[in-house]
Design a protein around this motif. Structure first.
Motif, mmCIF file in Angstrom:
data_model
loop_
_atom_site.group_PDB
_atom_site.id
_atom_site.type_symbol
_atom_site.label_atom_id
_atom_site.label_comp_id
_atom_site.label_asym_id
_atom_site.label_seq_id
_atom_site.Cartn_x
_atom_site.Cartn_y
_atom_site.Cartn_z
ATOM 1 N N GLU A 75 0.811 -1.219 -0.011
ATOM 2 C CA GLU A 75 0.046 0.037 -0.023
ATOM 3 C C GLU A 75 0.832 1.421 0.125
ATOM 4 O OE1 GLU A 75 -1.943 -3.451 2.170
ATOM 5 O OE2 GLU A 75 0.059 -2.474 2.157
ATOM 6 N N LYS A 76 0.406 2.132 -0.457
ATOM 7 C CA LYS A 76 0.943 3.622 -0.612
ATOM 8 C C LYS A 76 0.228 4.614 0.212
ATOM 9 C CE LYS A 76 4.030 1.674 -3.541
ATOM 10 N NZ LYS A 76 5.457 1.239 -2.723
ATOM 11 N N GLY A 77 1.136 5.565 0.525
ATOM 12 C CA GLY A 77 0.574 6.882 1.266
ATOM 13 C C GLY A 77 -0.217 6.539 2.509
ATOM 14 N N TRP A 78 -1.085 7.126 2.828
ATOM 15 C CA TRP A 78 -1.840 6.762 4.143
ATOM 16 C C TRP A 78 -2.329 5.237 4.289
ATOM 17 C CZ3 TRP A 78 -1.357 9.442 8.522
ATOM 18 C CH2 TRP A 78 -1.017 10.858 8.361
ATOM 19 N N LYS A 79 -2.405 4.653 3.106
ATOM 20 C CA LYS A 79 -3.000 3.201 3.279
ATOM 21 C C LYS A 79 -2.014 2.536 3.578
ATOM 22 C CE LYS A 79 -6.545 3.970 -0.415
ATOM 23 N NZ LYS A 79 -7.043 3.560 -1.753
ATOM 24 N N ASN A 80 -0.730 2.778 3.708
ATOM 25 C CA ASN A 80 0.193 1.857 3.992
ATOM 26 C C ASN A 80 0.197 1.903 5.663
ATOM 27 O OD1 ASN A 80 2.638 0.951 4.933
ATOM 28 N ND2 ASN A 80 4.039 1.972 3.486
ATOM 29 N N PRO A 81 0.028 0.486 6.032
ATOM 30 C CA PRO A 81 0.033 0.330 7.565
ATOM 31 C C PRO A 81 1.031 0.911 8.562
ATOM 32 C CG PRO A 81 0.247 -1.623 6.541
ATOM 33 C CD PRO A 81 -0.101 -0.458 5.447
ATOM 34 N N ARG A 82 2.179 0.972 7.609
ATOM 35 C CA ARG A 82 3.615 1.518 8.375
ATOM 36 C C ARG A 82 3.479 2.978 8.824
ATOM 37 N NH1 ARG A 82 6.753 -2.662 10.811
ATOM 38 N NH2 ARG A 82 6.446 -4.386 9.960
ATOM 39 N N VAL A 83 2.591 3.712 8.282
ATOM 40 C CA VAL A 83 2.538 5.074 8.384
ATOM 41 C C VAL A 83 1.907 5.264 9.769
ATOM 42 C CG1 VAL A 83 1.510 7.258 7.601
ATOM 43 C CG2 VAL A 83 2.582 5.635 5.711
ATOM 44 N N LYS A 84 0.850 4.892 9.907
ATOM 45 C CA LYS A 84 0.272 5.267 11.235
ATOM 46 C C LYS A 84 1.166 4.437 12.367
ATOM 47 C CE LYS A 84 -4.539 5.767 9.594
ATOM 48 N NZ LYS A 84 -5.884 5.181 9.768
ATOM 49 N N LYS A 85 1.636 3.156 12.225
ATOM 50 C CA LYS A 85 2.503 2.437 13.246
ATOM 51 C C LYS A 85 3.895 3.264 13.409
ATOM 52 C CE LYS A 85 1.646 -2.418 12.530
ATOM 53 N NZ LYS A 85 1.903 -3.866 12.014
ATOM 54 N N GLY A 86 4.510 4.005 12.524
ATOM 55 C CA GLY A 86 5.647 4.760 12.588
ATOM 56 C C GLY A 86 5.337 6.093 13.267
#
Length: 398
Positions: A75-86
């Motif tokens: 997933e890219k952008g905000w859909k990437n689960p690593r974004v919120k985890k990060g």
């Protein structure tokens, strides 16, 4: 390491090496008697040089691991689960950084000491991870080369202009904010220039993600890291002198006068090269466990050495008092105790988290039931405090 493996074990081993180097570095630097800090002693200056490598390696590896996992997601952008985890992880590190500087005795008398607002490693790494996420989000739907380009340019910009911004006092900001940018109030690390090593790690991770499965990637990567590292260590200062002489730009001369950032960058690349060369030997389970538990090791070492929460640490009782023999033996014991306690905690972590979840759910249910009945205000406020404390602990644990 098998080039087809998704896990880069030598990076975990680098992180383990960096945290162990940090433990002995903090212990020896804090407790060694000043009489033995002889700048002409070969052993002392060698130790001091290698101690200086630790933080750049730790920041770089942190940026590498985080970015590597971030860009691996489909997933890219905000859909990437690593974004919120990060973002969550970054905020956790900042919060833990502040908690470690909290003094409970001060709280009992209603006072928060100035040292609470000082910035250290965890604050800077936490904000660095959030900065990488911001760069990722800005560039995620654009040219694929934009993300690594911004990461690399961030490193170069922060390192090149350090002679200018290090002179700024940031006095227009409240001390709690200024401490992230200047050491004048006592901060150990600042977000600038240390973010530069984290973004460098992110840039290198992009290269690994794209090319690590190529047949001759590792020989090429090792050669490049060795060559670039040696050039930065031994010729970068002369290079800046040459640029100053050719262009007359004063900045180049200022960089040469205190060229620690680029020299340490060279050291980081050499460490990368060494660990890549011996990557097939980096699969020891204990080493990998240490690399996976650096945060708990850091927290435990901070409590034992600096006396987080109570002020009753080794630093208070033995600050600059130990002989070389005593400090070496003590450092070995200190490393063993911190890593042992960390690995012991790791075994119990899941059970601790489950107990916290159960306690939180129980108190929350109690609060819901009691809200419908008449209860003393004191009990109601006490319940709210318990809920908030548990919520905070769960946030830190997760």
């Amino acid at each position: 390491m098998d080039v087809n493996s998704n896990r880069l074990f030598f990076i975990d081993a680098m992180r383990a090496w960096a945290i162990l180097m940090m433990l002995q570095g903090h212990f020896i630097d804090g407790l060694l008697d000043t009489l033995f800090r002889d700048p002409n002693n070969l052993f002392y200056i060698t130790w001091r040089y290698f101690r200086g490598i630790t933080a750049p390696v730790f920041f770089t590896v942190s940026g590498f691991i985080f970015t590597y996992l971030l860009i691996k997601a489909k997933e890219k952008g905000w859909k990437n689960p690593r974004v919120k985890k990060g973002i969550r992880r970054g905020l956790q590190l900042v919060l833990i950084g502040y908690l470690l500087r909290l003094n409970l005795f001060g709280l009992l008398i209603g006072e928060i000491y100035e040292s609470f607002y000082l910035v250290d490693v965890l604050h800077c790494i936490g904000l660095s991870l959030i900065a990488i996420i911001a760069i990722y989000l800005i560039s995620s739907n654009r040219n694929k080369y934009l993300f690594p380009s911004i990461l690399l340019l961030s490193t170069l910009g922060l390192f090149l202009f350090e002679p200018y911004y290090k002179q700024w006092s940031f006095s227009f900001l409240p001390n709690a904010i200024a401490n992230y940018f200047t050491k004048s109030n006592g901060s150990v690390f600042t977000i600038i220039p240390w973010l530069g090593y984290t973004t460098l790690g992110g840039f290198v991770s992009v290269l690994f993600t794209k090319f690590k499965d190529l047949k001759h990637f590792y020989p090429a990567a090792i050669t490049t890291a060795l060559g670039t590292g040696l050039l930065l260590i031994f010729t970068s200062s002369d290079g800046f002198v040459f640029l100053f002489e050719q262009t007359g730009i004063k900045l180049f001369k200022l960089i040469e006068l205190n060229n620690y950032l680029f020299i340490r960058l060279g050291d980081v690349l050499l460490v990368f090269a060494v660990f890549m060369i011996f990557r097939s030997l980096m699969m020891n389970k204990t080493i990998l466990k240490i690399g996976a538990n650096t945060l708990s090791i850091y927290v435990i070492h901070f409590i034992i050495l600096y006396g987080s929460f109570t002020g009753l640490g080794l630093y208070r009782f033995f600050h600059h008092q130990l002989s070389p023999i005593a400090v070496i033996i003590g450092a070995i014991a200190f490393i063993f105790v911190c890593t042992y306690l960390s690995l012991l905690y790791a075994k119990q972590e899941l059970a601790i988290k489950n107990q916290l979840s159960i306690a939180y759910a129980s108190i929350k249910q109690e609060a819901i039931l009691l809200q419908k009945s008449v209860m003393p205000k004191s009990r109601f406020y006490l319940l709210k405090i318990r809920l908030r404390l548990l919520r905070l602990i769960r946030f830190v644990k997760n």
